[in-house]
Design an enzyme around this catalytic site. Sequence first.
Site, short mmCIF file in Angstrom:
data_model
loop_
_atom_site.label_atom_id
_atom_site.label_comp_id
_atom_site.label_asym_id
_atom_site.label_seq_id
_atom_site.Cartn_x
_atom_site.Cartn_y
_atom_site.Cartn_z
N ASP A 1 61.04 18.93 161.82
CA ASP A 1 59.96 19.71 162.43
C ASP A 1 59.59 19.19 163.82
OD1 ASP A 1 58.97 21.25 159.79
OD2 ASP A 1 59.37 19.15 159.33
N ARG B 1 75.04 33.71 154.41
CA ARG B 1 74.02 34.71 154.76
C ARG B 1 74.66 35.97 155.31
NH1 ARG B 1 68.91 34.11 158.92
NH2 ARG B 1 70.51 33.48 160.39
N ASP C 1 63.00 32.24 155.49
CA ASP C 1 61.84 31.37 155.34
C ASP C 1 60.79 32.11 154.50
OD1 ASP C 1 62.73 29.19 156.78
OD2 ASP C 1 61.98 29.95 158.68
N GLU D 1 67.44 23.45 157.85
CA GLU D 1 67.91 24.26 158.99
C GLU D 1 69.32 24.80 158.76
OE1 GLU D 1 65.39 24.60 160.55
OE2 GLU D 1 64.27 22.74 160.72
N TRP E 1 71.40 27.34 161.39
CA TRP E 1 70.94 28.71 161.59
C TRP E 1 69.92 28.77 162.72
CZ3 TRP E 1 67.48 31.13 157.19
CH2 TRP E 1 66.33 30.41 157.02
N GLY F 1 58.22 44.85 162.84
CA GLY F 1 57.64 45.37 164.07
C GLY F 1 57.08 46.77 163.95
#
Length: 535
Positions: free
Chosen positions: A468, A264, A355, A186, A408, A281
């Site tokens: 998780d 990042r 991811d 994470e 994040w 999208g």
Amino acid sequence: MHFVLTLHSHLPWVLHHGRWPHGSDWLCEAATDTYLPLLEALDRLEREGTPSPLTIGVTPVLANQLGHPDFDYELEAFVAQRLEACDEAEWTLEATGETHLLPLAHYWRARLERLGRVLERTDGGITGALARHARAGRIELISSAATHGFLPLLRRPESVRLQLRLGRREHRRIFGLDPAGCWLPECAYRAGLEQVVRDAGFDFFFADAHMALAGRSLGLYGEHFAGGVRSADDEPRDVVSLRSPYRVYALHPEVGAPVAVFVRDPTSSRQVWSRHQGYPGDAAYLEFHKIRWPGGLKLWRVTDPRVDLGAKQPYDPNVARARAYRHAADFAAVLRTVRDTAAPLGGELIATPFDTELFGHWWYEGVDFLGDLYRALDDQTAVRPATAREHLVGGGEREAIELAEGSWGANGDFSMWMNPETEWTWTRLWSLEERFWRTAARERGADGRRRPALVQAARELLLAQASDWQFVISTGAAGDYAERRFRGHCDALAALLDAIDGGDAEAAARLADDYAQLDDCFPDPWPAVVDALGG
């Protein structure tokens, strides 16, 4: 300027815990949607002679599942079910007069058959294929904590050491390579974690932009403002005056060499990540949420993110493929624009971690986008793709940084994992941690009779620590499943510790064998447990 694209691959342990919707089907869907298409794309780029210096992280718990003998059986069954769904769709669509959707059923059949051939060509399965590309220098493989434990919230330092040291050992065992980089689960960091990262043998990790921009710890509930980040004197600070995300920084542990931190880039990352502001999208792309029942085939396109699922229009693979090509070219232009802005200010790289499952699973055309992006970047010189390790070679001394505490996740802090709905999980886990490590210290020299129970107890501790469970509870998507899995691992750990403390080695071994039928990840974590006890 370098462009370092990093993919973080992770799924919790789901083998032997049912199939649909959160058992082995979860793993098999990721394999057919993302991992196999990504291998297919890498193979194609290799044949073309197009460099693809991708940095790929695979968590040890995921790698263990991909290499497990039962995964092959589960994947075969999953693909057979999907092929049956294609059969069913073909005759049903014909019968209902929806013949305009028939080509899509044929499309999915051809794709599944093609991916089956990709798997047949691999030597050693998915992990073996990734290792082959890494040994040839086409990609870089990095590791992570063993079961993706949320490291800043683990109570005992031995737990953090175990997660990272076992993670590195398992990576070497599975891939045959020593990883230089570590993906902190994470992207979660707290002060002092760099020492454990260094002690485990890692040279670098990744952080989100706000953690580097702050330059100091913001605490568990640090406040972020539109105009800046809260400073030590409680005055907002203009983020423009703070550190650039286009450089690699150094964290200095008390012992050992500095640990490099990649930051990042929020600008280019948003373009790829956001369904509302970015590429995924687009109206032509496959609609993730509308699924034909039974069978699970997706036959419709986004059409418009705002329209009801019932108004979605049929998907056209050729139109979507052309759109991915166009978006890859556009993103290459975005990177050049970022480079033009950052280079005069001392920028050295653009780091974009994602991811892995975004590409192919959530954004179906994403894998095609990646392949086209490397082709587009191969035709210009302004931005050069590189692996993380390649960028660090010859980089010289780097500016030291005090990284801010954070992740994040939502809000940039720990609140996605520690909140009123998940607090009970930590209360239980922390008490079991204390008990496990007291037992481990007492039993570190245990003989063969007690060893099986200790090994399985270590597995159950590691599985209970996976981030998780809190994440899924917090999102509310499948909270009952996450609670059941978390309680199951905690109950197993408690029962094993009771048996060990009871002194009946045979009964403890039988209990361990029962639990190992479900949770047989990591062949033998006990040496790593002993190592973690040693500091």
